[in-house]
Design a protein around this motif. Structure first.
Motif, PDB file in Angstrom:
ATOM      1  N   ARG A   1      39.786   2.273 -16.512  1.00  0.00           N
ATOM      2  CA  ARG A   1      39.913   1.364 -16.926  1.00  0.00           C
ATOM      3  C   ARG A   1      38.759   0.570 -17.143  1.00  0.00           C
ATOM      4  N   GLN A   2      37.618   1.069 -15.974  1.00  0.00           N
ATOM      5  CA  GLN A   2      36.781   0.551 -15.991  1.00  0.00           C
ATOM      6  C   GLN A   2      35.818   0.989 -16.483  1.00  0.00           C
ATOM      7  N   PHE A   3      34.581   0.735 -17.053  1.00  0.00           N
ATOM      8  CA  PHE A   3      33.621   0.923 -17.831  1.00  0.00           C
ATOM      9  C   PHE A   3      31.993  -0.043 -17.700  1.00  0.00           C
ATOM     10  N   VAL A   4      31.036   0.532 -17.059  1.00  0.00           N
ATOM     11  CA  VAL A   4      29.906   0.233 -16.980  1.00  0.00           C
ATOM     12  C   VAL A   4      29.667   0.153 -17.687  1.00  0.00           C
ATOM     13  N   ASP A   5      28.556  -0.135 -18.696  1.00  0.00           N
ATOM     14  CA  ASP A   5      27.028   1.026 -19.877  1.00  0.00           C
ATOM     15  C   ASP A   5      26.222   0.370 -19.302  1.00  0.00           C
ATOM     16  N   ILE A   6      25.465   0.773 -19.089  1.00  0.00           N
ATOM     17  CA  ILE A   6      23.734   0.463 -19.369  1.00  0.00           C
ATOM     18  C   ILE A   6      22.852   1.013 -19.775  1.00  0.00           C
ATOM     19  N   GLY A   7      22.232   0.158 -20.129  1.00  0.00           N
ATOM     20  CA  GLY A   7      21.082   0.291 -21.514  1.00  0.00           C
ATOM     21  C   GLY A   7      22.241   0.716 -22.787  1.00  0.00           C
ATOM     22  N   THR A   8      23.405  -0.333 -22.590  1.00  0.00           N
ATOM     23  CA  THR A   8      24.024  -0.298 -23.764  1.00  0.00           C
ATOM     24  C   THR A   8      23.542  -0.662 -25.433  1.00  0.00           C
ATOM     25  N   GLY A   9      22.393  -1.076 -25.550  1.00  0.00           N
ATOM     26  CA  GLY A   9      21.764  -1.232 -27.168  1.00  0.00           C
ATOM     27  C   GLY A   9      22.635  -1.668 -28.194  1.00  0.00           C
ATOM     28  N   ILE A  10      23.191  -1.831 -29.233  1.00  0.00           N
ATOM     29  CA  ILE A  10      23.798  -3.274 -29.870  1.00  0.00           C
ATOM     30  C   ILE A  10      25.049  -2.084 -29.884  1.00  0.00           C
TER      31      ILE A  10
ATOM     32  N   GLN B   1      37.692   0.337  -7.021  1.00  0.00           N
ATOM     33  CA  GLN B   1      38.592   1.007  -7.621  1.00  0.00           C
ATOM     34  C   GLN B   1      38.026   1.826  -8.689  1.00  0.00           C
ATOM     35  N   PRO B   2      38.634   3.112  -8.923  1.00  0.00           N
ATOM     36  CA  PRO B   2      36.541   4.513 -10.044  1.00  0.00           C
ATOM     37  C   PRO B   2      36.947   3.712 -11.069  1.00  0.00           C
ATOM     38  N   VAL B   3      34.913   4.028 -11.792  1.00  0.00           N
ATOM     39  CA  VAL B   3      34.511   3.383 -12.654  1.00  0.00           C
ATOM     40  C   VAL B   3      33.646   4.312 -13.271  1.00  0.00           C
ATOM     41  N   ALA B   4      34.096   4.251 -14.494  1.00  0.00           N
ATOM     42  CA  ALA B   4      33.179   4.809 -15.625  1.00  0.00           C
ATOM     43  C   ALA B   4      31.302   4.874 -16.102  1.00  0.00           C
ATOM     44  N   LEU B   5      30.904   5.151 -15.492  1.00  0.00           N
ATOM     45  CA  LEU B   5      29.247   4.029 -14.825  1.00  0.00           C
ATOM     46  C   LEU B   5      28.429   5.488 -16.572  1.00  0.00           C
ATOM     47  N   MET B   6      28.277   4.517 -17.185  1.00  0.00           N
ATOM     48  CA  MET B   6      27.766   4.927 -18.524  1.00  0.00           C
ATOM     49  C   MET B   6      26.358   5.035 -18.563  1.00  0.00           C
ATOM     50  N   LEU B   7      25.541   5.838 -18.487  1.00  0.00           N
ATOM     51  CA  LEU B   7      23.537   5.933 -18.346  1.00  0.00           C
ATOM     52  C   LEU B   7      23.726   7.023 -19.756  1.00  0.00           C
ATOM     53  N   VAL B   8      23.884   6.772 -20.413  1.00  0.00           N
ATOM     54  CA  VAL B   8      23.708   6.930 -22.350  1.00  0.00           C
ATOM     55  C   VAL B   8      22.498   6.992 -22.417  1.00  0.00           C
ATOM     56  N   ALA B   9      21.603   7.784 -22.986  1.00  0.00           N
ATOM     57  CA  ALA B   9      20.330   7.518 -23.508  1.00  0.00           C
ATOM     58  C   ALA B   9      19.478   7.075 -22.870  1.00  0.00           C
ATOM     59  N   VAL B  10      19.204   6.199 -21.825  1.00  0.00           N
ATOM     60  CA  VAL B  10      18.436   5.119 -21.250  1.00  0.00           C
ATOM     61  C   VAL B  10      17.841   5.440 -19.599  1.00  0.00           C
TER      62      VAL B  10
ATOM     63  N   ALA C   1      27.420   3.276  -4.796  1.00  0.00           N
ATOM     64  CA  ALA C   1      29.147   2.005  -5.013  1.00  0.00           C
ATOM     65  C   ALA C   1      30.016   2.170  -5.550  1.00  0.00           C
ATOM     66  N   LEU C   2      29.666   3.685  -6.338  1.00  0.00           N
ATOM     67  CA  LEU C   2      31.447   4.099  -6.803  1.00  0.00           C
ATOM     68  C   LEU C   2      31.900   4.073  -5.661  1.00  0.00           C
ATOM     69  N   ALA C   3      33.476   4.010  -6.682  1.00  0.00           N
ATOM     70  CA  ALA C   3      35.029   4.824  -5.724  1.00  0.00           C
ATOM     71  C   ALA C   3      35.225   6.431  -6.679  1.00  0.00           C
ATOM     72  N   PRO C   4      35.472   6.964  -5.345  1.00  0.00           N
ATOM     73  CA  PRO C   4      36.077   7.994  -5.591  1.00  0.00           C
ATOM     74  C   PRO C   4      37.019   7.956  -6.481  1.00  0.00           C
ATOM     75  N   GLY C   5      36.589   9.495  -7.519  1.00  0.00           N
ATOM     76  CA  GLY C   5      37.671   9.079  -8.978  1.00  0.00           C
ATOM     77  C   GLY C   5      36.516   9.422 -10.159  1.00  0.00           C
ATOM     78  N   SER C   6      35.655   7.973  -9.770  1.00  0.00           N
ATOM     79  CA  SER C   6      34.898   7.112 -10.441  1.00  0.00           C
ATOM     80  C   SER C   6      34.222   8.572 -11.442  1.00  0.00           C
ATOM     81  N   ALA C   7      32.893   8.134 -12.393  1.00  0.00           N
ATOM     82  CA  ALA C   7      33.089   9.151 -13.597  1.00  0.00           C
ATOM     83  C   ALA C   7      31.214   8.711 -14.127  1.00  0.00           C
ATOM     84  N   LEU C   8      30.258   9.782 -13.452  1.00  0.00           N
ATOM     85  CA  LEU C   8      28.823   9.374 -14.693  1.00  0.00           C
ATOM     86  C   LEU C   8      28.727   9.964 -15.643  1.00  0.00           C
TER      87      LEU C   8
END
Length: 294
Positions: A92-101, A172-181, A201-208
């Motif tokens: 339920r937590q998403f960190v989108d880095i280099g998101t663009g618009i 808690q689990p986080v989805a770390l997003m490094l999409v096209a960056v 820095a991410l907890a177990p259960g997190s996704a890259l």
């Protein structure tokens, strides 16, 4: 491979103050004469949030690689499928880095469609992108979406940003997003260290969730032309072979089908298929994958 059926049952909801669009003022002077990768990407997607320099650079790139708009669309579709996967696992937590618009099909749109209580933090180093993102998100319910102006090259600043701490519980689990960056980060800028710092820095259960441009299927001339076009932009284009992309995932466990070309990652009806790709697609090849921290 990690089992896809695993779920995160723990409630990750916390209270925090949402960053409103009117809390931030753009700088009075911005150099819009330098093409910016995020705004070029917006042009590829058919958006209007770009400037003349962005359009000229994007048009030059398209002239060299006519499939670029299709690549951008395919990448956006991968983002949507990957976010749906993560939300389906209970993240339920998403960190989108280099998101663009954040246009149609953005992380917040997809995540909150699957899970209305999902919290999304966008991170980008372009103040114009940040301004537009805040304006687009101004109508969202408080506590769901936030925008941070920060640079991927300084992962410690991102992790220590008070707005991130207010929005995301890293225990808690986080989805770390490094999409096209990451293909805009040079090796000498510490690309592997940057991703490792964020992963650690991410907890177990997190996704890259990661996608990356690659020269694996391109001629030497095509790859060289692609990097040349981006030399005048805000960041260089660093195409990496599969052997250099896979280490970004560290010891995270890939979910099926692993690290593959963009349209091959869990294709769904209505999305671009390999059969739809025009001749020359290989010249703008990109890899995509999702991996989970055990």
């Amino acid at each position: 491979m990690h089992e896809d059926t695993a779920a995160v049952d723990r409630d990750t909801r916390t209270d925090w103050e949402w960053a409103r669009a009117d809390d931030w003022q753009p700088p009075s002077e911005l150099d819009t004469g330098i093409p910016h990768t995020a705004r070029m990407y917006d042009y590829y997607l058919g958006g209007k949030d770009n400037f003349e320099a962005d359009r000229k650079a994007a048009q030059a790139a398209i002239a060299a690689y006519p499939a670029l708009p299709l690549l951008a669309r395919t990448n956006r579709q991968f983002l949507g499928r990957a976010v749906e996967f993560a939300a389906g696992r209970g993240i339920r937590q998403f960190v989108d880095i280099g998101t663009g618009i954040p246009a149609v099909g953005s992380t917040s749109e997809v995540a909150q469609r699957v899970a209305p209580d999902a919290r999304v933090v966008y991170v980008d180093n372009d103040p114009i992108v940040a301004t537009h993102a805040r304006a687009l998100l101004a109508g969202h319910p408080a506590g769901h979406t936030s925008v941070i102006e920060a640079d991927l090259r300084d992962p410690e600043a991102i992790l220590g940003h008070p707005a991130l701490a207010a929005a995301v519980d890293l225990s808690q689990p986080v989805a770390l997003m490094l999409v096209a960056v990451l293909h805009f980060i040079r090796d000498e800028e510490g690309a592997e260290r940057i991703v490792r710092t964020l992963r650690d820095a991410l907890a177990p259960g997190s996704a890259l969730i990661l996608s990356h441009g690659s020269p694996d299927f391109a001629s030497r001339e095509s790859a060289a032309e692609g990097t040349r076009i981006y030399r005048s932009a805000s960041a260089p284009l660093v195409l990496r072979p599969r052997a250099a992309v896979e280490p970004f995932f560290g010891d995270f466990e890939f979910v099926g089908p692993g690290l593959v070309q963009l349209p091959l990652w869990r294709p769904v009806a209505g999305h671009v298929r390999t059969a739809d790709l025009p001749e020359g697609w290989q010249d703008v090849s990109a890899y995509a994958g999702v991996a989970v921290k055990a």
